[in-house]
Write an enzyme that holds these catalytic residues in place. Structure first.
Site, PDB file in Angstrom:
ATOM      1  CG  ASN A   1      -1.941   1.088   1.207  1.00 63.68           C
ATOM      2  OD1 ASN A   1      -1.616   2.265   1.137  1.00 63.68           O
ATOM      3  ND2 ASN A   1      -3.211   0.716   1.268  1.00 63.68           N
TER       4      ASN A   1
ATOM      5  CD  GLU B   1      -4.919  -6.212  -2.001  1.00 61.87           C
ATOM      6  OE1 GLU B   1      -4.551  -5.021  -1.860  1.00 61.87           O
ATOM      7  OE2 GLU B   1      -5.769  -6.739  -1.262  1.00 61.87           O
TER       8      GLU B   1
ATOM      9  CB  CYS C   1      -7.869  -5.256  -4.216  1.00 60.36           C
ATOM     10  SG  CYS C   1      -6.923  -3.759  -3.822  1.00 60.36           S
TER      11      CYS C   1
ATOM     12  CG  ASP D   1      -6.096   2.459   2.538  1.00 57.44           C
ATOM     13  OD1 ASP D   1      -5.630   3.134   1.603  1.00 57.44           O
ATOM     14  OD2 ASP D   1      -6.030   1.214   2.557  1.00 57.44           O
TER      15      ASP D   1
END
Lengths: 144, 144
Positions: free
Chosen positions: A39, A52, A80, A140
Site C-alpha cells: 500500500n 494488491e 482489489c 484508506d
C-alpha cells in the site's frame, strides 16, 4: 509461514516503516514471485495504490494471469477484488480477514478461490496500525 | 453532448492519438472537473491504468467521493466498478455499454446510480479501435 505470505508480510512491514499502511502483496507464478507491492497511499499520496494494485502495477503487462496466485496480507477491498476478477486471477491467498474484508462472496461468486490463512501476525500488524492511525485507516477504506 | 462526457471523450481521443486505447474519464464535483484520465496501458505499459483508474490516480487523495460523479466513455470493467463501489462514488455516467460492460448489475446492487448516455460517438470510437487493434483490446479486457 508460507514463503509467499512471508514475502507479502515483509512488504507490509516495509510500508509501515515508510510511514504507510501495512498491507503487502506478491504475485506468484510457477513457484516464483513475479512482482511485489505494498500500500502506497501515504508514500505516493495516492488512493488507488493498495497493496494488491501496487503489486499488479509493478508486474506490468502480463499476457495472462490465469496461471498466477495473488498473496495479500489482508482480505481485498472491492477495488482489489474487482481487479482480481477482471484480471482472471484464479486464486487469492489472504493473510487475514478479521480486521477488514467483505469481498469474499463477490470473489467466490466469480470463480476465484479464496484461501484464508488467518495469520495472527497479520491480525496483530493491522490491529496495531489501526490503533495508532485510525484516521489514516478510515481514509484508506473510505469510511471518513 | 454534456460538457463532462465531452471532456471524457476528449481524453479518449487524446489517448488514441498517443497510440493507446480510447477510453477516457473525468471526476466531477459541484459542476467542476476535479481530475481527468485516460487508459494508459500502452503509454505507461501498465494494466491497472484504465481510464477511470487513471482519473482517480490523477485526483490524488480526496477526503470523500460521496459528492462526486464519475463520467466515463465506456461501461466500467470489474476493476473500475469495484473501485467506484469502494470509493463510494454515488453515480457514474457512461458513454456507452454496447461494445463492453457487464458491471452494471454489480454497481447498482451496491447502490451506485448508473446513467447510460448511449452515445453514437462513443460506440463508433470503440468499434473503430477494436477493428484496428483487436489483440490490444483483448489484452485490455483480459480475453487473451
Amino acid at each position: 509461514m508460507d514463503e509467499f505470505m512471508q514475502a507479502a508480510i515483509d512488504e507490509a512491514r516495509q510500508g509501515r516503516q515508510e510511514g504507510g499502511i501495512p498491507i503487502g502483496a506478491v504475485l506468484v507464478r510457477g513457484g516464483q514471485i513475479v512482482a511485489r507491492g505494498r500500500n502506497k497511499r501515504v508514500q505516493e499520496d495516492n488512493p488507488i495504490k493498495h497493496g494488491e494494485m501496487d503489486c499488479l502495477y509493478n508486474a506490468g503487462r502480463q499476457r495472462t494471469y490465469r496461471d498466477t496466485v495473488l498473496y495479500t496480507t489482508l482480505m481485498p477491498c472491492y477495488m482489489c477484488a474487482g481487479t482480481i476478477v477482471q484480471f482472471k486471477i484464479p486464486k487469492v491467498v489472504v493473510g487475514e480477514s478479521r480486521t477488514f474484508g467483505e469481498s469474499r462472496e463477490f470473489l467466490e461468486a466469480h470463480g476465484v478461490a479464496v484461501e484464508i490463512v488467518d495469520s495472527e501476525e497479520c491480525v496483530t500488524m493491522m490491529r496495531e496500525f489501526i490503533a495508532a492511525e485510525p484516521t489514516l485507516w478510515n481514509e484508506d477504506i473510505m469510511e471518513l
